[in-house]
Design a protein around this motif. Sequence first.
Motif, mmCIF file in Angstrom:
data_model
loop_
_atom_site.group_PDB
_atom_site.id
_atom_site.type_symbol
_atom_site.label_atom_id
_atom_site.label_comp_id
_atom_site.label_asym_id
_atom_site.label_seq_id
_atom_site.Cartn_x
_atom_site.Cartn_y
_atom_site.Cartn_z
ATOM 1 N N VAL A 177 90.329 89.897 48.286
ATOM 2 C CA VAL A 177 89.159 89.255 47.670
ATOM 3 C C VAL A 177 88.506 90.185 46.659
ATOM 4 O O VAL A 177 88.183 89.796 45.521
ATOM 5 C CB VAL A 177 88.147 88.831 48.754
ATOM 6 C CG1 VAL A 177 86.840 88.358 48.113
ATOM 7 C CG2 VAL A 177 88.727 87.727 49.624
ATOM 8 N N LEU A 178 88.295 91.441 47.057
ATOM 9 C CA LEU A 178 87.670 92.407 46.150
ATOM 10 C C LEU A 178 88.550 92.677 44.928
ATOM 11 O O LEU A 178 88.050 92.840 43.810
ATOM 12 C CB LEU A 178 87.381 93.712 46.893
ATOM 13 C CG LEU A 178 86.278 93.658 47.957
ATOM 14 C CD1 LEU A 178 86.138 95.011 48.642
ATOM 15 C CD2 LEU A 178 84.952 93.245 47.336
ATOM 16 N N THR A 179 89.864 92.719 45.148
ATOM 17 C CA THR A 179 90.771 92.943 44.014
ATOM 18 C C THR A 179 90.691 91.793 43.022
ATOM 19 O O THR A 179 90.692 92.005 41.797
ATOM 20 C CB THR A 179 92.213 93.106 44.518
ATOM 21 O OG1 THR A 179 92.287 94.223 45.409
ATOM 22 C CG2 THR A 179 93.170 93.338 43.356
ATOM 23 N N THR A 180 90.607 90.565 43.532
ATOM 24 C CA THR A 180 90.482 89.408 42.651
ATOM 25 C C THR A 180 89.213 89.500 41.820
ATOM 26 O O THR A 180 89.221 89.253 40.602
ATOM 27 C CB THR A 180 90.491 88.111 43.467
ATOM 28 O OG1 THR A 180 91.720 88.023 44.195
ATOM 29 C CG2 THR A 180 90.348 86.898 42.568
ATOM 30 N N GLN A 181 88.103 89.846 42.463
ATOM 31 C CA GLN A 181 86.851 89.999 41.725
ATOM 32 C C GLN A 181 86.966 91.097 40.681
ATOM 33 O O GLN A 181 86.522 90.936 39.532
ATOM 34 C CB GLN A 181 85.713 90.306 42.700
ATOM 35 C CG GLN A 181 85.386 89.170 43.658
ATOM 36 C CD GLN A 181 84.296 89.545 44.644
ATOM 37 O OE1 GLN A 181 83.900 90.708 44.734
ATOM 38 N NE2 GLN A 181 83.802 88.568 45.384
ATOM 39 N N LEU A 182 87.560 92.201 41.056
ATOM 40 C CA LEU A 182 87.717 93.331 40.145
ATOM 41 C C LEU A 182 88.528 92.934 38.920
ATOM 42 O O LEU A 182 88.145 93.209 37.773
ATOM 43 C CB LEU A 182 88.378 94.476 40.904
ATOM 44 C CG LEU A 182 88.666 95.813 40.214
ATOM 45 C CD1 LEU A 182 88.691 96.923 41.252
ATOM 46 C CD2 LEU A 182 90.014 95.785 39.496
ATOM 47 N N VAL A 183 89.651 92.278 39.147
ATOM 48 C CA VAL A 183 90.532 91.897 38.047
ATOM 49 C C VAL A 183 89.856 90.876 37.143
ATOM 50 O O VAL A 183 89.889 90.990 35.905
ATOM 51 C CB VAL A 183 91.864 91.337 38.592
ATOM 52 C CG1 VAL A 183 92.674 90.679 37.473
ATOM 53 C CG2 VAL A 183 92.680 92.446 39.239
ATOM 54 N N GLN A 184 89.228 89.856 37.736
ATOM 55 C CA GLN A 184 88.622 88.812 36.923
ATOM 56 C C GLN A 184 87.457 89.339 36.099
ATOM 57 O O GLN A 184 87.259 88.923 34.956
ATOM 58 C CB GLN A 184 88.164 87.652 37.816
ATOM 59 C CG GLN A 184 89.297 86.888 38.473
ATOM 60 C CD GLN A 184 90.324 86.392 37.467
ATOM 61 O OE1 GLN A 184 89.977 85.890 36.398
ATOM 62 N NE2 GLN A 184 91.599 86.543 37.805
ATOM 63 N N ARG A 185 86.676 90.270 36.654
ATOM 64 C CA ARG A 185 85.591 90.855 35.862
ATOM 65 C C ARG A 185 86.149 91.705 34.717
ATOM 66 O O ARG A 185 85.593 91.726 33.620
ATOM 67 C CB ARG A 185 84.682 91.699 36.759
ATOM 68 C CG ARG A 185 83.738 90.877 37.615
ATOM 69 C CD ARG A 185 82.565 91.732 38.107
ATOM 70 N NE ARG A 185 83.009 92.762 39.030
ATOM 71 C CZ ARG A 185 82.955 92.661 40.350
ATOM 72 N NH1 ARG A 185 82.465 91.546 40.910
ATOM 73 N NH2 ARG A 185 83.357 93.644 41.135
ATOM 74 N N THR A 186 87.251 92.400 34.987
ATOM 75 C CA THR A 186 87.875 93.201 33.927
ATOM 76 C C THR A 186 88.391 92.312 32.802
ATOM 77 O O THR A 186 88.181 92.601 31.611
ATOM 78 C CB THR A 186 89.031 94.038 34.507
ATOM 79 O OG1 THR A 186 88.533 94.904 35.534
ATOM 80 C CG2 THR A 186 89.695 94.874 33.424
#
Length: 686
Positions: A177-186
């Motif tokens: 979940v955190l990785t998805t948020q990280l990638v999408q914000r990037t």
Amino acid sequence: MTAPTRTRPGSPAPGGPAAGGPPPGGPARGPMGGPMGGRPGGMMGVPVAKAMDFRGSLRRLVGMLRPERAVLLVVLALTAVSVTLSVLGPRILGHATDVVFEGVVGRRLGEVFPAGTTKAQALAALEARGDTAQADLLRPMDVVPGQGIDFDRLGQVLLVVLGLYLAASLLGYLQGVLTTQLVQRTVFRMRRDVQAKLGRLPLSYVDRHQRGEILSRVTNDIDNVAQTMQQTLSQLITSLLTIVGVLAMMVWISPLLAVVALVTVPLSAWVTVLIAKRSQPQFVAQWASTGKVNAHVEEMFTGHTLVKVFGRQEAVAATFRAENERLYEASFRAQFISGAIQPAMMFISNIGYVVIAVVGALQVAGGAMTLGSVQAFIQYSRQFTQPVTQVASMANILQSGVASAERVFELLDEPEQRPDPVPPAAVAQPVRGRVAFEDVSFRYVADTPLIEHLDLVAEPGQTVAIVGPTGAGKTTLVNLLMRFYEVDGGRITLDGVDTAAMRRADLRSQVGMVLQDTWLFGGTIAENIAYGTGADAGPGGRDRERMLAAARATYVDRFVHALPDGYETVIDEEGGNVSAGEKQLITIARAFLADPALLVLDEATSSVDTRTEVLVQGAMNALRQGRTSFVIAHRLSTIRDADVILVMEHGAIVEQGSHAALLAADGAYARLYRSQFAAATAADGV
């Protein structure tokens, strides 16, 4: 009256390549009117011949994660704990195997030895009768002769394993979940940067590239970067930590077997690098071809009417087939070559698995290891080769994503237009509208002169008409006035203030433009009219009456009431549900509502019928009162009342004066005027 207009010696020779709009390297146009690429060595502006800087682009892509350092550290921590728990599982599960195996062996020993025999006594008896192989097998085991499987102990071990795997799964879910948020914000920031970059690029960049090619970079390439980061970032971290953890457990269980397992790693790495080097250029070609296909499709759909009118469907289809074939070939080669990585890794992995199984069996037989330890090691060997294989199989995904990232970075690295000066100059309010070209020189290509040492003054309130043959440089003057291009020499002033010292937004806010090529966006007619000012022109809006007044002044009101929803009629992006003349009227109304100090009319009545043209001309005359106006016209009948008419040829002003004075001079203007009416007379005779 205007001050004398002059051109100095050194103007380009008649008929030279500079005598038009932007030459090669400027906004060349494709068969449907879309801008073609002018970059040498690359068709349609796509640098297919450029070598891929994989490492540099990858480092830059990773660098975009810096704003997410805190989240990335949490992801690393969750991944480390999750991997640790997962890595401990096989080792503890090996204890369960030992419990079962020791129970079975203990029951068998109970059948051979009398009750109460200890393990030491059993080993001594076996050695005494020469059965050393079985003694070696029993020595590392925690076995009691006559005792069967300890199900209580077995249950405890299995519960611990179950708890470890559940906790590892939960932490892995949170990490995902955190990785998805990280990638999408990037990727969100990447899209934001690209959008901001497009706003800072000079018009020459857009002129040199097809719109579909630019759209492909903004949409397809960024989407591919997002998918690549989503698929590889989490898996890559997990795989690398798993490799480290599993390797540590393998060395702990058996250094000998660990060495056997590690022998395959250099071979796997060599195979991966070998294949990746061959596949990377194919991924570059794949995404370059994707941009070409998108550009072609966008251009053909934009001009689909002309394609059908001129019967070019077969030619268009043939071009598409050729581009699609190139895309197919590049994609096939890229996927085929990179797809060989995983099978090769699996083959090497299976060889290592067989060697480990044989050596492990010999270790158990010799009493150096327990069966559970060998079972755990085999599981670890699978866990070790699996992330190595995953990292290798991610190579094709990573190469594709980095190839797309480089195309995005190329866009982000394009030279930007000259920044606005700090502090900017300002024109005194209210703006009078005096425009002066002072010794202006300009060329689209460094060694191809277009405008040389041109002087021109437009006094406040004057209407300056610019006429001349196609390619004379008429639109170039307007582009320089609007600072779409920067002058190479001299300066342009507005009320005595150098426009180069002004903020572009301040300059352009004083100018209203009506172009020959109309542009409407998907929205209501009211919203399109109010686009230039951002006015609240909806039903009940505070600026509704101003919008209606502008619409009535430009005769938009005449046809709007025949539409189903009046001013709230939604038109598509191409304006397909209104006629060409009606679209032109809407754009004229947009300029009316903006109430600018300067007007630029580039063939603004070219798409309206003769009767409407008369009405619009009257409205424009009223609009031009008190405003400096530049009118680019091919139909000379529309600019008879202009205060000054400039005749341009090959980037130079060859004549100027009023309509009557220029006819009396019997020069270039008179020839143009007679040629138009001679053509009209000939047409009437036919």
